[in-house]
Design a protein around this motif. Structure first.
Motif, PDB file in Angstrom:
ATOM      1  N   ASP A  30      -7.086  11.176  -8.196  1.00 22.34           N
ATOM      2  CA  ASP A  30      -5.741  10.849  -7.731  1.00 22.34           C
ATOM      3  C   ASP A  30      -5.554  11.281  -6.271  1.00 22.34           C
ATOM      4  OD1 ASP A  30      -5.319   9.814 -10.200  1.00 22.34           O
ATOM      5  OD2 ASP A  30      -3.727  11.197 -10.799  1.00 22.34           O
ATOM      6  N   HIS A  65      -2.146  12.322  -4.201  1.00 24.76           N
ATOM      7  CA  HIS A  65      -1.236  11.169  -4.270  1.00 24.76           C
ATOM      8  C   HIS A  65      -0.834  10.686  -2.877  1.00 24.76           C
ATOM      9  CE1 HIS A  65      -0.791  10.982  -8.637  1.00 24.76           C
ATOM     10  NE2 HIS A  65      -0.929  12.310  -8.594  1.00 24.76           N
ATOM     11  N   PRO A 108     -12.946   9.775  -8.913  1.00 26.07           N
ATOM     12  CA  PRO A 108     -11.678   9.046  -9.008  1.00 26.07           C
ATOM     13  C   PRO A 108     -10.911   9.381 -10.283  1.00 26.07           C
ATOM     14  CG  PRO A 108     -13.469   7.580  -8.372  1.00 26.07           C
ATOM     15  CD  PRO A 108     -14.094   8.863  -8.817  1.00 26.07           C
ATOM     16  N   HIS A 133      -4.945   7.189 -10.962  1.00 26.69           N
ATOM     17  CA  HIS A 133      -4.148   6.570  -9.905  1.00 26.69           C
ATOM     18  C   HIS A 133      -5.019   5.951  -8.815  1.00 26.69           C
ATOM     19  CE1 HIS A 133       0.143   7.696 -10.734  1.00 26.69           C
ATOM     20  NE2 HIS A 133      -0.484   8.448 -11.626  1.00 26.69           N
ATOM     21  N   ASP A 134      -6.262   6.398  -8.695  1.00 24.25           N
ATOM     22  CA  ASP A 134      -7.189   5.748  -7.753  1.00 24.25           C
ATOM     23  C   ASP A 134      -8.358   5.123  -8.517  1.00 24.25           C
ATOM     24  OD1 ASP A 134      -8.318   8.173  -8.447  1.00 24.25           O
ATOM     25  OD2 ASP A 134      -8.286   9.003  -6.427  1.00 24.25           O
ATOM     26  N   GLU A 135      -8.008   4.552  -9.668  1.00 18.83           N
ATOM     27  CA  GLU A 135      -9.022   3.971 -10.551  1.00 18.83           C
ATOM     28  C   GLU A 135      -9.720   2.767  -9.932  1.00 18.83           C
ATOM     29  OE1 GLU A 135      -6.897   2.853 -14.047  1.00 18.83           O
ATOM     30  OE2 GLU A 135      -5.459   1.603 -12.959  1.00 18.83           O
ATOM     31  N   LEU A 144      -5.574  -3.623  -3.064  1.00 18.62           N
ATOM     32  CA  LEU A 144      -5.957  -2.664  -4.090  1.00 18.62           C
ATOM     33  C   LEU A 144      -6.040  -3.397  -5.413  1.00 18.62           C
ATOM     34  CD1 LEU A 144      -3.637   0.269  -3.014  1.00 18.62           C
ATOM     35  CD2 LEU A 144      -6.098   0.102  -2.684  1.00 18.62           C
ATOM     36  N   ILE A 149      -5.816   9.003  -3.506  1.00 19.26           N
ATOM     37  CA  ILE A 149      -4.940   7.944  -2.998  1.00 19.26           C
ATOM     38  C   ILE A 149      -4.236   7.304  -4.188  1.00 19.26           C
ATOM     39  CG2 ILE A 149      -4.885   5.703  -1.822  1.00 19.26           C
ATOM     40  CD1 ILE A 149      -7.291   6.647  -0.194  1.00 19.26           C
ATOM     41  N   ASP A 150      -2.932   7.142  -4.096  1.00 15.51           N
ATOM     42  CA  ASP A 150      -2.166   6.624  -5.229  1.00 15.51           C
ATOM     43  C   ASP A 150      -2.091   5.095  -5.166  1.00 15.51           C
ATOM     44  OD1 ASP A 150      -0.181   5.968  -7.165  1.00 15.51           O
ATOM     45  OD2 ASP A 150       0.547   8.031  -7.055  1.00 15.51           O
ATOM     46  N   GLY A 151      -3.083   4.466  -5.782  1.00 13.05           N
ATOM     47  CA  GLY A 151      -3.130   3.007  -5.801  1.00 13.05           C
ATOM     48  C   GLY A 151      -1.991   2.396  -6.595  1.00 13.05           C
TER      49      GLY A 151
END
Length: 285
Positions: free
Chosen positions: A57, A29, A95, A98-100, A284, A59-61
């Motif tokens: 998850d 995250h 991925p 959260h990093d979808e 993003l 990187i928390d996009g």
């Protein structure tokens, strides 16, 4: 990998790096204040491996769409991962929800800076066990069928981390040890316990359906390694609260490492200064 310029434990030592055949980490995250990127940078600087799985998850996009948080430890984590790739470590990035935004790139089978993007992967341990590696949100009914509820849950979780900090500041003044309030609540609330059980059963069933020996996942921030109906279920935890990694030793032995416990890192230690949002940050999706 060289030692990072700061030590979360507040001490300098010459402890040799541990080498593993494989390392699995998930739910970093990055981009949130709750991420213990400083602990992870410490882990990455003190270990090496032949193969590294980033199990979603990273990187928390979700959070970066709403607000910006990034510090020197976040940068250090990315630097150490890229340095490992340049040094010959095979890195597979799966991925999560959260990093979808990176899932849109999966059909192109991209490899970026030596990091392979995959929807899921099959890992064979040195002793011959076949493990399905996936983030696991595909088997979370809330994420899959009610994304709005998932976003509400994400905000509630972030709020619980803030409360958790004040709760533990009070415990420290009373001379009591650190305790994760949100993790304790998960264990106490019957619905949460049942949801975790259902998730674990679903992942084990998927591994059984695919004819493999086990599954490695993340998503629910609950480190666990146990056998379910003859299938090995492993969740490698997270780097928000538990700060755990799954490692494979030579010979195929698997171990869950609690890095904060091993290094005696304090969750109450202040993080580095927040860095400004770069003007060139890509949108993003």
């Amino acid at each position: 990998m060289n030692a990072i310029p700061f030590d979360p434990a507040g001490q300098i030592d010459s402890e040799p790096r541990a080498h593993y055949r494989t390392v699995f980490i998930s739910d970093l995250h990055l981009g949130t204040r709750g991420s213990r990127a400083d602990f992870l940078a410490d882990f990455l600087s003190r270990t090496s491996c032949d193969r590294l799985f980033l199990v979603g998850d990273i990187i928390d996009g979700w959070r970066l769409r709403r607000s910006w948080y990034w510090d020197a430890a976040h940068d250090e984590v990315l630097r150490l991962i890229l340095k490992a790739a340049r040094g010959g470590t095979e890195i597979v990035y799966i991925p999560g929800n959260h990093d979808e935004m990176f899932r849109a790139w999966l059909p192109m089978r991209l490899e970026i800076a030596g990091i392979k993007l995959c929807e899921n992967a099959l890992h064979v341990t040195e002793d011959g066990r076949r493990l399905l590696v996936m983030h696991g949100d595909e088997f979370d009914s809330v994420v899959r069928y009610a994304p709005f509820l998932a976003l509400l849950g994400d905000r509630a979780y972030a709020a619980s981390l803030v409360v958790n900090r004040w709760f533990n500041l009070a415990r420290r003044r009373l001379g009591l040890p650190y305790r994760s309030l949100s993790a304790w609540l998960k264990r106490q609330v019957k619905g949460a316990v049942k949801a975790i059980d259902r998730f674990e059963e679903a992942l084990a069933s998927e591994a059984r359906r695919r004819g493999v020996d086990g599954v490695v996942c993340g998503h629910i921030h609950h480190a666990e390694m146990r056998e379910i109906g003859g299938v090995l279920y492993i969740n490698d935890g997270d780097w928000v609260e538990s700060c755990t990694a799954l490692v494979e030793h030579a010979g195929g032995r698997l171990e869950l490492i609690d890095w904060a416990e091993r290094r005696r890192l304090s969750f109450l230690r202040e993080r580095g200064r927040r860095m400004p949002r770069p003007s060139t940050l890509p949108e993003l999706a």
